[in-house]
Design a protein around this motif. Structure first.
Motif, PDB file in Angstrom:
ATOM      1  N   ILE A 103       0.834  -1.204   0.000  1.00 58.99           N
ATOM      2  CA  ILE A 103       0.000   0.000   0.000  1.00 58.99           C
ATOM      3  C   ILE A 103       0.872   1.259   0.000  1.00 58.99           C
ATOM      4  CG2 ILE A 103      -1.641   1.351   1.366  1.00 58.99           C
ATOM      5  CD1 ILE A 103      -2.833  -1.348   2.293  1.00 58.99           C
ATOM      6  N   SER A 140      -5.995   9.268  -4.204  1.00 61.40           N
ATOM      7  CA  SER A 140      -7.250   8.741  -3.671  1.00 61.40           C
ATOM      8  C   SER A 140      -7.010   7.348  -3.101  1.00 61.40           C
ATOM      9  CB  SER A 140      -8.320   8.684  -4.755  1.00 61.40           C
ATOM     10  OG  SER A 140      -8.059   7.641  -5.685  1.00 61.40           O
ATOM     11  N   THR A 141      -7.748   7.012  -2.051  1.00 60.12           N
ATOM     12  CA  THR A 141      -7.589   5.684  -1.452  1.00 60.12           C
ATOM     13  C   THR A 141      -8.034   4.594  -2.423  1.00 60.12           C
ATOM     14  OG1 THR A 141      -9.771   5.927  -0.411  1.00 60.12           O
ATOM     15  CG2 THR A 141      -7.844   6.519   0.910  1.00 60.12           C
ATOM     16  N   ARG A 142      -9.019   4.912  -3.263  1.00 57.60           N
ATOM     17  CA  ARG A 142      -9.488   3.921  -4.233  1.00 57.60           C
ATOM     18  C   ARG A 142      -8.383   3.566  -5.220  1.00 57.60           C
ATOM     19  NH1 ARG A 142     -15.044   4.434  -7.841  1.00 57.60           N
ATOM     20  NH2 ARG A 142     -14.888   2.409  -8.896  1.00 57.60           N
ATOM     21  N   CYS A 188      -5.712   1.447  -3.476  1.00 58.67           N
ATOM     22  CA  CYS A 188      -6.142   0.053  -3.307  1.00 58.67           C
ATOM     23  C   CYS A 188      -6.027  -0.721  -4.615  1.00 58.67           C
ATOM     24  CB  CYS A 188      -7.582   0.003  -2.794  1.00 58.67           C
ATOM     25  SG  CYS A 188      -7.766   0.519  -1.075  1.00 58.67           S
ATOM     26  N   GLU A 189      -6.439  -0.104  -5.714  1.00 64.82           N
ATOM     27  CA  GLU A 189      -6.359  -0.768  -7.019  1.00 64.82           C
ATOM     28  C   GLU A 189      -4.908  -1.044  -7.401  1.00 64.82           C
ATOM     29  OE1 GLU A 189      -8.422   1.762  -9.721  1.00 64.82           O
ATOM     30  OE2 GLU A 189     -10.428   1.166  -9.028  1.00 64.82           O
ATOM     31  N   GLY A 200      -8.096  -4.662  -0.832  1.00 62.61           N
ATOM     32  CA  GLY A 200      -9.401  -4.068  -0.631  1.00 62.61           C
ATOM     33  C   GLY A 200      -9.345  -2.880   0.309  1.00 62.61           C
ATOM     34  N   ALA A 201     -10.344  -2.026   0.217  1.00 62.08           N
ATOM     35  CA  ALA A 201     -10.390  -0.847   1.079  1.00 62.08           C
ATOM     36  C   ALA A 201     -10.372  -1.205   2.568  1.00 62.08           C
ATOM     37  CB  ALA A 201     -11.618  -0.006   0.742  1.00 62.08           C
ATOM     38  N   LEU A 251      -6.814  -1.393   3.790  1.00 61.37           N
ATOM     39  CA  LEU A 251      -6.167  -0.086   3.909  1.00 61.37           C
ATOM     40  C   LEU A 251      -6.606   0.620   5.181  1.00 61.37           C
ATOM     41  CD1 LEU A 251      -5.577   2.524   1.114  1.00 61.37           C
ATOM     42  CD2 LEU A 251      -6.601   3.231   3.286  1.00 61.37           C
ATOM     43  N   TYR A 252      -7.903   0.621   5.442  1.00 65.63           N
ATOM     44  CA  TYR A 252      -8.403   1.335   6.618  1.00 65.63           C
ATOM     45  C   TYR A 252      -8.030   0.628   7.919  1.00 65.63           C
ATOM     46  CZ  TYR A 252     -10.893   4.389   3.447  1.00 65.63           C
ATOM     47  OH  TYR A 252     -11.184   5.308   2.464  1.00 65.63           O
ATOM     48  N   ASP A 312      -7.455   5.876   8.233  1.00 65.51           N
ATOM     49  CA  ASP A 312      -8.179   6.669   7.240  1.00 65.51           C
ATOM     50  C   ASP A 312      -7.172   7.210   6.228  1.00 65.51           C
ATOM     51  OD1 ASP A 312      -6.834   8.658   8.626  1.00 65.51           O
ATOM     52  OD2 ASP A 312      -8.632   9.459   9.580  1.00 65.51           O
ATOM     53  N   LYS A 313      -7.659   8.050   5.309  1.00 66.53           N
ATOM     54  CA  LYS A 313      -6.778   8.584   4.275  1.00 66.53           C
ATOM     55  C   LYS A 313      -5.669   9.430   4.883  1.00 66.53           C
ATOM     56  CE  LYS A 313      -6.697  11.396   0.069  1.00 66.53           C
ATOM     57  NZ  LYS A 313      -7.504  12.172  -0.900  1.00 66.53           N
TER      58      LYS A 313
END
Length: 226
Positions: free
Chosen positions: A7, A24-26, A29-30, A35-36, A39-40, A45-46
């Motif tokens: 990550i 962006s977190t999205r 993740c990609e 998956g989100a 990450l969280y 958080d972001k």
């Protein structure tokens, strides 16, 4: 490589490729293939993710500052520290701008450590009788000026095309806070108080209780502020 490193690698790569230093977190993740929720779970958080990216990017810079051996002249070390700070900012613009972004609700550990390392040099300046204000005040002034200069040159390069701008500002700021000769009569008490306070912090008197040392430091700091 574990999920955390994947990550961080993905976020750092996206940050380097982003002209506006936005991630962006999205997208992270990609790019990392996770998956989100992962990450969280790892970063909260972001803002937590971005703070971790900044700390990772600043590690090499801070490691060099930790390893630096103090010179004979602490004021010269102060000028060198300013220049190193500027060099890192201009070489790593995205990490640097992110470090001071309002998106980061909690300052990265790197920012706190950079502040502490600068304060340590200013304690040496004070102990050598070279500082005209308390180290805490000088730390705030110099860090604010150094960061402001770096961000100005990064975000408004057309307004700051002269590479000598940083050096002139550095000298103006540091010269306003330090001295090279004996203090003038009107400055004698503040300079002496700042010097003695720094020396007592470095070597606390064994004959004083903790409360007595704390009270003496308060008095000296008040005198140093003029």
């Amino acid at each position: 490589m574990d999920a955390r490193e994947k990550i961080l690698d993905a976020a750092a790569k996206l940050l380097a490729e982003s002209p506006a230093a936005e991630v962006s977190t999205r997208a992270v993740c990609e790019a990392a293939g996770v998956g989100a929720p992962m990450l969280y779970r790892l970063f909260g958080d972001k803002a937590g993710l971005l703070a971790a990216v900044v700390d990772r990017g600043f590690e090499q810079y801070l490691a060099s500052k930790r390893a630096a051996r103090p010179g004979d002249d602490p004021v010269a070390d102060l000028r060198s520290g300013w220049d190193n700070h500027m060099r890192f900012a201009l070489d790593h613009p995205h990490h640097y701008r992110l470090m001071y972004s309002p998106e980061l609700t909690v300052p990265p550990a790197a920012a706190r450590e950079a502040h502490a390392l600068l304060h340590a040099i200013l304690e040496r300046c004070a102990a050598a009788g070279r500082l005209t204000v308390p180290p805490a005040v000088a730390t705030q002034v110099i860090m604010s000026a150094n960061v402001g200069a770096a961000l100005s040159m990064l975000t408004r390069p057309e307004q700051y095309p002269d590479p000598g701008f940083s050096t002139r500002l550095r000298d103006a700021v540091i010269d306003s806070l330090t001295r090279t000769a004996a203090p003038a009569p009107r400055d004698g008490v503040p300079v002496a108080a700042a010097t003695l306070a720094a020396r007592l912090r470095a070597t606390p008197p064994k004959s004083f209780t903790t409360a007595e040392s704390s009270l003496l430091q308060q008095w000296l700091d008040a005198l140093a502020e003029g």
